[in-house]
Design an enzyme around this catalytic site. Structure first.
Site, PDB file in Angstrom:
ATOM      1  N   VAL A 102     -17.777  -0.789  13.636  1.00 33.81           N
ATOM      2  CA  VAL A 102     -18.132  -2.157  13.246  1.00 33.81           C
ATOM      3  C   VAL A 102     -17.642  -2.464  11.825  1.00 33.81           C
ATOM      4  O   VAL A 102     -17.259  -3.596  11.518  1.00 33.81           O
ATOM      5  CB  VAL A 102     -19.647  -2.403  13.385  1.00 33.81           C
ATOM      6  CG1 VAL A 102     -20.460  -1.637  12.360  1.00 33.81           C
ATOM      7  CG2 VAL A 102     -19.972  -3.882  13.302  1.00 33.81           C
ATOM      8  N   ASP A 103     -17.626  -1.455  10.972  1.00 36.89           N
ATOM      9  CA  ASP A 103     -17.169  -1.629   9.584  1.00 36.89           C
ATOM     10  C   ASP A 103     -15.715  -2.109   9.561  1.00 36.89           C
ATOM     11  O   ASP A 103     -15.376  -3.113   8.913  1.00 36.89           O
ATOM     12  CB  ASP A 103     -17.324  -0.289   8.861  1.00 36.89           C
ATOM     13  CG  ASP A 103     -17.109  -0.366   7.358  1.00 36.89           C
ATOM     14  OD1 ASP A 103     -17.040  -1.487   6.814  1.00 36.89           O
ATOM     15  OD2 ASP A 103     -17.025   0.700   6.728  1.00 36.89           O
ATOM     16  N   GLY A 133     -23.199   5.174  15.699  1.00 31.62           N
ATOM     17  CA  GLY A 133     -21.825   5.482  16.087  1.00 31.62           C
ATOM     18  C   GLY A 133     -21.439   6.876  15.615  1.00 31.62           C
ATOM     19  O   GLY A 133     -22.069   7.871  15.988  1.00 31.62           O
ATOM     20  N   VAL A 134     -20.412   6.955  14.772  1.00 34.47           N
ATOM     21  CA  VAL A 134     -19.936   8.263  14.315  1.00 34.47           C
ATOM     22  C   VAL A 134     -20.980   8.999  13.475  1.00 34.47           C
ATOM     23  O   VAL A 134     -20.901  10.225  13.333  1.00 34.47           O
ATOM     24  CB  VAL A 134     -18.614   8.140  13.517  1.00 34.47           C
ATOM     25  CG1 VAL A 134     -17.492   7.669  14.408  1.00 34.47           C
ATOM     26  CG2 VAL A 134     -18.768   7.246  12.306  1.00 34.47           C
ATOM     27  N   TYR A 135     -21.978   8.293  12.937  1.00 33.10           N
ATOM     28  CA  TYR A 135     -23.022   8.966  12.156  1.00 33.10           C
ATOM     29  C   TYR A 135     -24.031   9.692  13.048  1.00 33.10           C
ATOM     30  O   TYR A 135     -24.856  10.457  12.559  1.00 33.10           O
ATOM     31  CB  TYR A 135     -23.742   7.975  11.237  1.00 33.10           C
ATOM     32  CG  TYR A 135     -22.953   7.595   9.990  1.00 33.10           C
ATOM     33  CD1 TYR A 135     -21.620   7.937   9.839  1.00 33.10           C
ATOM     34  CD2 TYR A 135     -23.554   6.884   8.966  1.00 33.10           C
ATOM     35  CE1 TYR A 135     -20.895   7.591   8.701  1.00 33.10           C
ATOM     36  CE2 TYR A 135     -22.838   6.529   7.816  1.00 33.10           C
ATOM     37  CZ  TYR A 135     -21.517   6.887   7.698  1.00 33.10           C
ATOM     38  OH  TYR A 135     -20.804   6.548   6.565  1.00 33.10           O
ATOM     39  N   ASN A 185     -19.744   2.423   5.038  1.00 32.64           N
ATOM     40  CA  ASN A 185     -19.833   3.718   4.371  1.00 32.64           C
ATOM     41  C   ASN A 185     -20.087   3.460   2.885  1.00 32.64           C
ATOM     42  O   ASN A 185     -20.074   2.322   2.429  1.00 32.64           O
ATOM     43  CB  ASN A 185     -18.567   4.556   4.614  1.00 32.64           C
ATOM     44  CG  ASN A 185     -17.304   3.879   4.108  1.00 32.64           C
ATOM     45  OD1 ASN A 185     -17.264   3.377   2.987  1.00 32.64           O
ATOM     46  ND2 ASN A 185     -16.272   3.859   4.937  1.00 32.64           N
ATOM     47  N   ASP A 203     -19.635  -9.240  20.149  1.00 32.18           N
ATOM     48  CA  ASP A 203     -18.874  -8.815  18.977  1.00 32.18           C
ATOM     49  C   ASP A 203     -19.515  -9.482  17.765  1.00 32.18           C
ATOM     50  O   ASP A 203     -19.484 -10.709  17.621  1.00 32.18           O
ATOM     51  CB  ASP A 203     -17.416  -9.250  19.149  1.00 32.18           C
ATOM     52  CG  ASP A 203     -16.551  -8.965  17.933  1.00 32.18           C
ATOM     53  OD1 ASP A 203     -17.076  -8.550  16.887  1.00 32.18           O
ATOM     54  OD2 ASP A 203     -15.330  -9.200  18.032  1.00 32.18           O
ATOM     55  N   ILE A 204     -20.109  -8.692  16.885  1.00 30.94           N
ATOM     56  CA  ILE A 204     -20.874  -9.241  15.757  1.00 30.94           C
ATOM     57  C   ILE A 204     -20.018 -10.126  14.854  1.00 30.94           C
ATOM     58  O   ILE A 204     -20.529 -11.053  14.212  1.00 30.94           O
ATOM     59  CB  ILE A 204     -21.550  -8.100  14.957  1.00 30.94           C
ATOM     60  CG1 ILE A 204     -22.695  -8.645  14.086  1.00 30.94           C
ATOM     61  CG2 ILE A 204     -20.527  -7.321  14.132  1.00 30.94           C
ATOM     62  CD1 ILE A 204     -23.574  -7.561  13.481  1.00 30.94           C
ATOM     63  N   SER A 234     -25.947   3.369  12.153  1.00 26.73           N
ATOM     64  CA  SER A 234     -25.916   4.846  12.178  1.00 26.73           C
ATOM     65  C   SER A 234     -25.754   5.457  13.569  1.00 26.73           C
ATOM     66  O   SER A 234     -25.701   6.681  13.691  1.00 26.73           O
ATOM     67  CB  SER A 234     -27.163   5.457  11.512  1.00 26.73           C
ATOM     68  OG  SER A 234     -27.063   5.404  10.117  1.00 26.73           O
TER      69      SER A 234
END
Length: 199
Positions: free
Chosen positions: A56-57, A142-144, A47, A33-34, A140
């Site tokens: 992660v954001d 993940g959802v990107y 974003n 976990d960063i 980028s």
């Protein structure tokens, strides 16, 4: 060598700085976990608003506390491929470097160049702020929707190129960590780091 527990792979990169002195930068792959990493800086795959989101954001914003979003409001957003820095607030890391990766549209809309720019601009902020250790998530992917194999190759290659370039500006960087949340991503990073040729 890395002070982090259970590194999956490591590579030492020999760097010559602008004084002609040689030193080593350690590249490390871990699954973790960063938000828990006690490094100088961690990178947030943000974003463009910099005001928090998913993945992660969201995890970084939750761990840092509400002060982070309040600070990020003063940064006036961030274009894709660029990076901005904030304090880490309640995180173990002193700084958060926020970078906005590209959304994957098949690879023909400048995505590789924009993704490489995320890593390059983040490393430049380590130079500007005397940061010696930094951790990157898989930006980028993940959802990107950026394909993990291609993104990993860009990540590692861009970091190697960037730390060599940064050395000419008096970079203090000693360790770059590729921090993967999933075992599958970590295995891809591990294989790429073990097989990549120095550039």
């Amino acid at each position: 060598m890395s002070s982090l527990k259970h590194p999956l792979a490591q590579k030492q990169i020999d760097i010559t700085d602008n004084q002609g002195d040689e030193h080593v930068v350690t590249l490390t792959v871990i699954q973790a976990d960063i938000t828990t990493l006690p490094l100088d800086a961690i990178v947030n795959a943000a974003n463009s608003s910099l005001l928090g989101g998913g993945g992660v954001d969201g995890a970084i914003h939750r761990a840092a506390g509400k002060e982070l979003v309040e600070y990020c409001r003063t940064l006036d957003g961030c274009p894709t491929g660029d990076a901005k820095i904030s304090p880490g607030f309640k995180l173990p890391a002193q700084y958060v470097i926020h970078t906005v990766g590209p959304v994957w549209h098949g690879g023909s809309q400048g995505e590789p160049e924009l993704l490489a720019s995320c890593y390059r601009n983040s490393i430049q902020l380590t130079v500007d702020n005397d940061i010696t250790s930094i951790a990157f998530p898989a930006i980028s992917t993940g959802v990107y929707g950026y394909p993990i194999e291609q993104a990993t190759e860009i990540a590692i290659g861009s970091v190697i190129d960037s730390v060599k370039q940064a050395a000419q500006s008096g970079s203090a960087i000693e360790e770059v960590v590729f921090c993967c949340f999933s075992a599958g991503d970590a295995a891809i990073y591990q294989k790429k780091l073990e097989t990549i040729k120095e550039r």
